[in-house]
Design an enzyme around this catalytic site. Structure first.
Site, PDB file in Angstrom:
ATOM      1  N   HIS A   8       0.836  -1.211   0.000  1.00  0.00           N
ATOM      2  CA  HIS A   8       0.000   0.000   0.000  1.00  0.00           C
ATOM      3  C   HIS A   8       0.870   1.259   0.000  1.00  0.00           C
ATOM      4  O   HIS A   8       0.361   2.362  -0.222  1.00  0.00           O
ATOM      5  CB  HIS A   8      -0.910  -0.006   1.227  1.00  0.00           C
ATOM      6  CG  HIS A   8      -2.248   0.603   0.985  1.00  0.00           C
ATOM      7  ND1 HIS A   8      -2.469   1.609   0.070  1.00  0.00           N
ATOM      8  CD2 HIS A   8      -3.462   0.350   1.552  1.00  0.00           C
ATOM      9  CE1 HIS A   8      -3.746   1.955   0.094  1.00  0.00           C
ATOM     10  NE2 HIS A   8      -4.371   1.200   0.976  1.00  0.00           N
TER      11      HIS A   8
ATOM     12  N   ASP B   6      -9.904 -11.949 -17.071  1.00  0.00           N
ATOM     13  CA  ASP B   6      -9.746 -13.137 -17.912  1.00  0.00           C
ATOM     14  C   ASP B   6      -8.286 -13.255 -18.332  1.00  0.00           C
ATOM     15  O   ASP B   6      -7.798 -12.472 -19.143  1.00  0.00           O
ATOM     16  CB  ASP B   6     -10.654 -13.017 -19.143  1.00  0.00           C
ATOM     17  CG  ASP B   6     -10.599 -14.254 -20.025  1.00  0.00           C
ATOM     18  OD1 ASP B   6      -9.826 -15.186 -19.720  1.00  0.00           O
ATOM     19  OD2 ASP B   6     -11.338 -14.275 -21.034  1.00  0.00           O
TER      20      ASP B   6
END
Length: 426
Positions: free
Chosen positions: A155, A364
């Site tokens: 982060h 995908d």
């Protein structure tokens, strides 16, 4: 327990397929990066019926990751003194594991904590050491033929938008090796100038092991429309957003549950994360990497102020003020983050964040879209996290609250008018 069924484990380092030029070896943290907790932000996608063999999948993922990292080169470097990333191409960690259990068994585990197997053990929301990889990938194979792909990114140099963009770009290249390598923009430090005197130790301590309970709810589009219509009629706010009304609803129900266990009212603040990229004029590139967000707070100082209509109105007003600001964007966020530890002693903090509208459910890699995508919640109470549900007809919310507040919260009639519990995470 599935944790005892680990069949194989292999770890390797994935480096960019082309070396980072010397002129780009130092990636300076922005001021907002410097304030961020140095922890790994995780996400995982599950695929039940991949059309390729396990070794083919591993090869595709490793080669495409190497290719995408040539553009996202800071993620293969190492942190230095809360000041910059040494882009030394030391690489990202890629872990390949196999479990002798079905994927369904893992999907039903709590998606928080060290037992969540699609992630490297102990990595989600763990502290990022200066000499450790900034990006961990784990490919998990299950005996049913299903697989999970997880990414845990520091982060310190990435917000939710950055994480989603990196994973989406990786998937695009895995799906089509001729796809153009993306061009993320390294402009954070030019927008939020770094400081030489930022200390985050007090913020690190905020992540703890307090007794929390995490509940998952779904809000259908029809229920969201009803709630938005109700709020609009009471406030005059034009087209309140899904996140505005959901944050206000859950905030109200959570504070009411907290009051049931207290003899007196305690002031509270709801904070909502706002992506700044589209707010700047002109808008920043979508693929501007780093922590490019602000936090808008709504304070509630008395019980009669705790209404959904008022909270939505205040969120909208604060968001509009943010859009009208220029250089003070930086000052407001820094001021709030600087006061964060001391504020916790005076008020109850509630946090709302979201990855809605990002294409995570369409990831995908070449064998279809995932059956489920999840992002484990940080180890903080009073946290609401939103994402689009898998069917695309509503929003899922993960609500993390102190255990003592949960019985009152989960039986709230106002909450259950719009929400449907879908999974117990405990």
């Amino acid at each position: 327990m599935a944790a005892s069924r680990l069949v194989s484990f292999a770890e390797k380092i994935i480096k960019p397929n082309s070396p980072t030029p010397l002129s780009l070896r130092q990636y300076n943290l922005s001021l907002i990066d410097q304030f961020m907790l140095p922890v790994y932000m995780p996400m995982a996608a599950f695929y039940p019926f991949p059309s390729k063999k396990p070794q083919q999948i591993s090869n595709i993922l490793e080669k495409s990751l190497s290719k995408v990292l040539s553009s996202y080169y800071p993620f293969t470097g190492r942190l230095r003194d809360n000041s910059f990333v040494d882009c030394n191409d030391m690489g990202a960690k890629f872990i390949n594991v196999r479990y002798d259990c079905p994927m369904s068994e893992v999907q039903n585990l709590p998606d928080t904590g060290p037992e969540y197997l699609p992630f490297p053990k102990g990595i989600p929301w763990a502290r990022t050491p200066d000499e450790e990889s900034l990006l961990f990938i784990q490919l998990s194979h299950f005996n049913c033929g299903g697989l999970a792909i997880s990414a845990s990114i520091s982060h310190k140099i990435a917000d939710g938008c950055t994480l989603c963009n990196l994973i989406s770009d990786w998937a695009a290249i895995a799906r089509d090796h001729t796809a153009k390598v993306p061009s993320p923009q390294m402009i954070g430090s030019s927008i939020f100038s770094p400081s030489t005197d930022i200390h985050t130790d007090s913020m690190i301590d905020e992540i703890d092991n307090q007794s929390l309970s995490r509940k998952r709810y779904t809000f259908s589009n029809s229920k969201l429309k009803l709630l938005k219509t109700q709020v609009a009629s009471e406030t005059g706010v034009q087209n309140p957003t899904r996140l505005e009304v959901l944050s206000a609803l859950i905030y109200k129900c959570a504070t009411k549950a907290a009051r049931a266990n207290s003899s007196s009212f305690k002031p509270s603040v709801l904070t909502q994360v706002v992506n700044l990229r589209p707010i700047f004029d002109p808008p920043l590139p979508t693929r501007a990497i780093g922590n490019i967000f602000s936090i808008i707070p709504v304070a509630t100082m008395s019980e009669d102020e705790m209404t959904i209509a008022r909270v939505v109105s205040e969120l909208r007003r604060a968001k509009q003020e943010l859009k009208n600001e220029d250089h003070v964007k930086e000052n407001k966020l820094v001021s709030l983050m600087s006061k964060w530890p001391s504020m916790a002693n005076e008020i109850e903090l509630y946090r709302s964040s979201s990855v809605c509208n990002y294409p995570l459910n369409n990831l995908d890699f070449g064998w279809g879209t995932p059956s489920r995508v999840t992002i484990p919640v940080i180890g903080l109470g009073n946290t609401f996290f939103f994402m689009d549900n898998q069917r695309g007809d509503g929003i899922e919310a993960i609500v993390s609250l102190p255990e003592k507040d949960v019985p009152q919260f989960e039986n709230s009639k106002e909450l259950l008018e719009f929400a449907s519990p879908i999974m117990n995470l405990d």
